[in-house]
Design a protein around this motif. Structure first.
Motif, PDB file in Angstrom:
ATOM      1  N   HIS A 112     -47.973  -2.978  17.276  1.00 49.59           N
ATOM      2  CA  HIS A 112     -48.873  -1.864  16.965  1.00 49.59           C
ATOM      3  C   HIS A 112     -48.757  -1.423  15.507  1.00 49.59           C
ATOM      4  N   ALA A 113     -47.546  -1.448  14.996  1.00 53.52           N
ATOM      5  CA  ALA A 113     -47.304  -1.024  13.609  1.00 53.52           C
ATOM      6  C   ALA A 113     -45.919  -1.512  13.212  1.00 53.52           C
ATOM      7  N   THR A 114     -45.662  -1.546  11.934  1.00 52.10           N
ATOM      8  CA  THR A 114     -44.334  -1.928  11.445  1.00 52.10           C
ATOM      9  C   THR A 114     -43.936  -1.014  10.302  1.00 52.10           C
ATOM     10  N   SER A 115     -42.749  -1.241   9.762  1.00 50.50           N
ATOM     11  CA  SER A 115     -42.237  -0.387   8.697  1.00 50.50           C
ATOM     12  C   SER A 115     -42.960  -0.572   7.369  1.00 50.50           C
ATOM     13  N   ILE A 116     -43.849  -1.556   7.249  1.00 51.50           N
ATOM     14  CA  ILE A 116     -44.592  -1.692   5.987  1.00 51.50           C
ATOM     15  C   ILE A 116     -45.798  -0.755   5.926  1.00 51.50           C
ATOM     16  N   VAL A 145     -52.143  -8.461  17.931  1.00 50.33           N
ATOM     17  CA  VAL A 145     -52.356  -7.311  17.046  1.00 50.33           C
ATOM     18  C   VAL A 145     -53.748  -6.738  17.260  1.00 50.33           C
ATOM     19  N   GLY A 146     -53.940  -5.478  16.840  1.00 51.84           N
ATOM     20  CA  GLY A 146     -55.160  -4.758  17.160  1.00 51.84           C
ATOM     21  C   GLY A 146     -56.296  -4.894  16.176  1.00 51.84           C
ATOM     22  N   SER A 147     -56.065  -5.555  15.036  1.00 52.08           N
ATOM     23  CA  SER A 147     -57.152  -5.667  14.058  1.00 52.08           C
ATOM     24  C   SER A 147     -56.880  -6.808  13.080  1.00 52.08           C
ATOM     25  N   LYS A 148     -57.934  -7.283  12.433  1.00 51.10           N
ATOM     26  CA  LYS A 148     -57.794  -8.297  11.387  1.00 51.10           C
ATOM     27  C   LYS A 148     -57.053  -7.713  10.192  1.00 51.10           C
ATOM     28  N   TYR A 149     -57.266  -6.429   9.961  1.00 42.81           N
ATOM     29  CA  TYR A 149     -56.557  -5.741   8.878  1.00 42.81           C
ATOM     30  C   TYR A 149     -55.052  -5.816   9.097  1.00 42.81           C
ATOM     31  N   TYR A 163     -57.785  -6.919  19.350  1.00 43.08           N
ATOM     32  CA  TYR A 163     -58.214  -5.519  19.347  1.00 43.08           C
ATOM     33  C   TYR A 163     -57.437  -4.773  20.430  1.00 43.08           C
ATOM     34  N   LEU A 164     -57.928  -3.642  20.879  1.00 43.17           N
ATOM     35  CA  LEU A 164     -57.218  -2.847  21.887  1.00 43.17           C
ATOM     36  C   LEU A 164     -58.149  -2.588  23.065  1.00 43.17           C
ATOM     37  N   ALA A 231     -57.064   9.466   7.074  1.00 44.23           N
ATOM     38  CA  ALA A 231     -55.773   8.763   7.090  1.00 44.23           C
ATOM     39  C   ALA A 231     -55.684   7.729   5.971  1.00 44.23           C
ATOM     40  N   CYS A 232     -54.471   7.521   5.473  1.00 37.80           N
ATOM     41  CA  CYS A 232     -54.239   6.470   4.474  1.00 37.80           C
ATOM     42  C   CYS A 232     -53.623   5.234   5.121  1.00 37.80           C
ATOM     43  N   GLU A 233     -53.301   5.316   6.421  1.00 36.46           N
ATOM     44  CA  GLU A 233     -52.743   4.176   7.139  1.00 36.46           C
ATOM     45  C   GLU A 233     -53.123   4.254   8.605  1.00 36.46           C
ATOM     46  N   ASP A 234     -53.493   3.124   9.167  1.00 34.52           N
ATOM     47  CA  ASP A 234     -53.826   3.032  10.582  1.00 34.52           C
ATOM     48  C   ASP A 234     -53.911   1.556  10.912  1.00 34.52           C
ATOM     49  N   THR A 235     -53.357   1.156  12.043  1.00 29.90           N
ATOM     50  CA  THR A 235     -53.423  -0.256  12.404  1.00 29.90           C
ATOM     51  C   THR A 235     -54.624  -0.580  13.279  1.00 29.90           C
ATOM     52  N   PHE A 236     -55.277   0.443  13.776  1.00 26.66           N
ATOM     53  CA  PHE A 236     -56.509   0.215  14.528  1.00 26.66           C
ATOM     54  C   PHE A 236     -57.504   1.341  14.292  1.00 26.66           C
ATOM     55  N   GLY A 237     -57.387   2.443  14.997  1.00 29.17           N
ATOM     56  CA  GLY A 237     -58.335   3.534  14.833  1.00 29.17           C
ATOM     57  C   GLY A 237     -58.923   4.003  16.142  1.00 29.17           C
ATOM     58  N   TYR A 238     -58.052   4.275  17.114  1.00 30.68           N
ATOM     59  CA  TYR A 238     -58.516   4.697  18.432  1.00 30.68           C
ATOM     60  C   TYR A 238     -59.328   5.990  18.378  1.00 30.68           C
ATOM     61  N   GLN A 239     -59.020   6.861  17.413  1.00 27.66           N
ATOM     62  CA  GLN A 239     -59.756   8.127  17.333  1.00 27.66           C
ATOM     63  C   GLN A 239     -61.244   7.903  17.132  1.00 27.66           C
TER      64      GLN A 239
END
Length: 312
Positions: A112-116, A145-149, A163-164, A231-239
């Motif tokens: 879902h996310a990592t320390s980077i 993973v939830g996105s190409k990004y 995706y999710l 947001a400046c960081e997000d691994t997907f964007g469920y909101q």
């Protein structure tokens, strides 16, 4: 065949709450036997809440993962067993133990996310922690993973974009009583407070409700015209997904994974463009339509895609 499922701590009002029961159910529907590690223990600590802005309670998550390790070590691992981690990196204790103890031939995990991530909790130790995460991620057959990004940012060779899953929750349809809503957890990673303050001076109050249930959260979205994402960081964007299904117009940066979810008309490149789009939505005589979710089909087929990737 048996799947040994390692769920995340089911934090309320975060999507891992319904992953906890939904993933095992889908695996069983696909014909697998499922052993869920830590299920009983999670029920004993689920009422513990921490004031940490909608984030996973760290102590409880570590306790759950420690119990999952204990249960896993007591299992008789069979040759055709499949290990599936619902979250490879938080807290990350379970995955690291696989290097030193027994592990099946087939292992899969979701990242879902990592320390980077920008402004991560482990900011001071980002480089060292990511090296560890990369090492144990490479021991898995595939990491979903939830996105190409997110896939591009990780740079791992074994990632698959799935995706999710589409939320299994009932949406609301209400009269609009708020112009602009902000629902991100109040951290610098998720909210540009300076930008939101500027918006308030021009357009009036930014509605920031504290929702205690999914129904409250969805109802608040349905009563708002715009969901503001800074947001400046997000691994997907469920909101963004939550907003769309509750008839609320999301506006998000033209970066991260957001272009994979929203059409360009609902993305902004800079502060000026955001102001123009807010003004148009709030003051135009023309009713601005709620956008279509670009990856909706992928989300609806999420569980089938996971099973297919494991069977391949």
């Amino acid at each position: 065949m048996r799947i040994i499922f390692v769920p995340q701590y089911p934090t309320p009002l975060r999507y891992q709450e319904f992953w906890f029961w939904k993933l095992p159910l889908e695996f069983m529907t696909a014909g697998y036997e499922v052993v869920t590690l830590g299920e009983k223990y999670a029920n004993t600590i689920k009422d513990r809440r921490y004031n940490i802005g909608m984030f996973s309670p760290i102590n409880a998550a570590i306790e759950l993962e420690t119990e999952q390790i204990r249960e896993y070590m007591s299992l008789d691992i069979k040759k055709d067993d499949i290990l599936f981690l619902a979250d490879i990196s938080f807290p990350g204790i379970f995955a690291t133990t696989l290097f030193h103890h027994k592990r099946p031939e087939r292992m899969y995990a979701f990242c879902h996310a990592t320390s980077i991530n920008k402004l991560d909790y482990f900011e001071k130790y980002k480089r060292e922690k990511f090296m560890i995460e990369t090492a144990f991620a490479n021991s898995f057959n595939k990491v979903f993973v939830g996105s190409k990004y997110h896939q591009q940012k990780l740079g791992w060779n074994n990632t698959v974009v799935t995706y999710l899953p589409y939320p299994p929750l009932k949406p609301f349809y209400s009269l609009k009583s708020h112009d602009i809503m902000s629902a991100s957890r109040p951290t610098p990673q998720k909210v540009d407070l300076e930008l939101e303050t500027k918006i308030e001076k021009i357009f009036g109050e930014v509605y920031r409700p504290i929702s205690k249930t999914w129904n409250e959260y969805y109802k608040n979205l349905a009563e708002s015209k715009i969901l503001l994402i800074t947001a400046c960081e997000d691994t997907f964007g469920y909101q963004l997904i939550d907003a769309v299904i509750n008839n609320c117009i999301p506006l998000a940066r033209n970066s991260l994974a957001y272009p994979e979810i929203l059409p360009a008309d609902y993305l902004y490149n800079d502060e000026q463009e955001l102001m123009v789009k807010i003004d148009y939505i709030l003051n135009s005589d023309y009713k601005v339509p709620v956008p279509e979710i670009l990856c909706k089909n992928d989300m609806e087929n999420f569980y089938k895609r996971i099973v297919k990737e494991m069977e391949n």
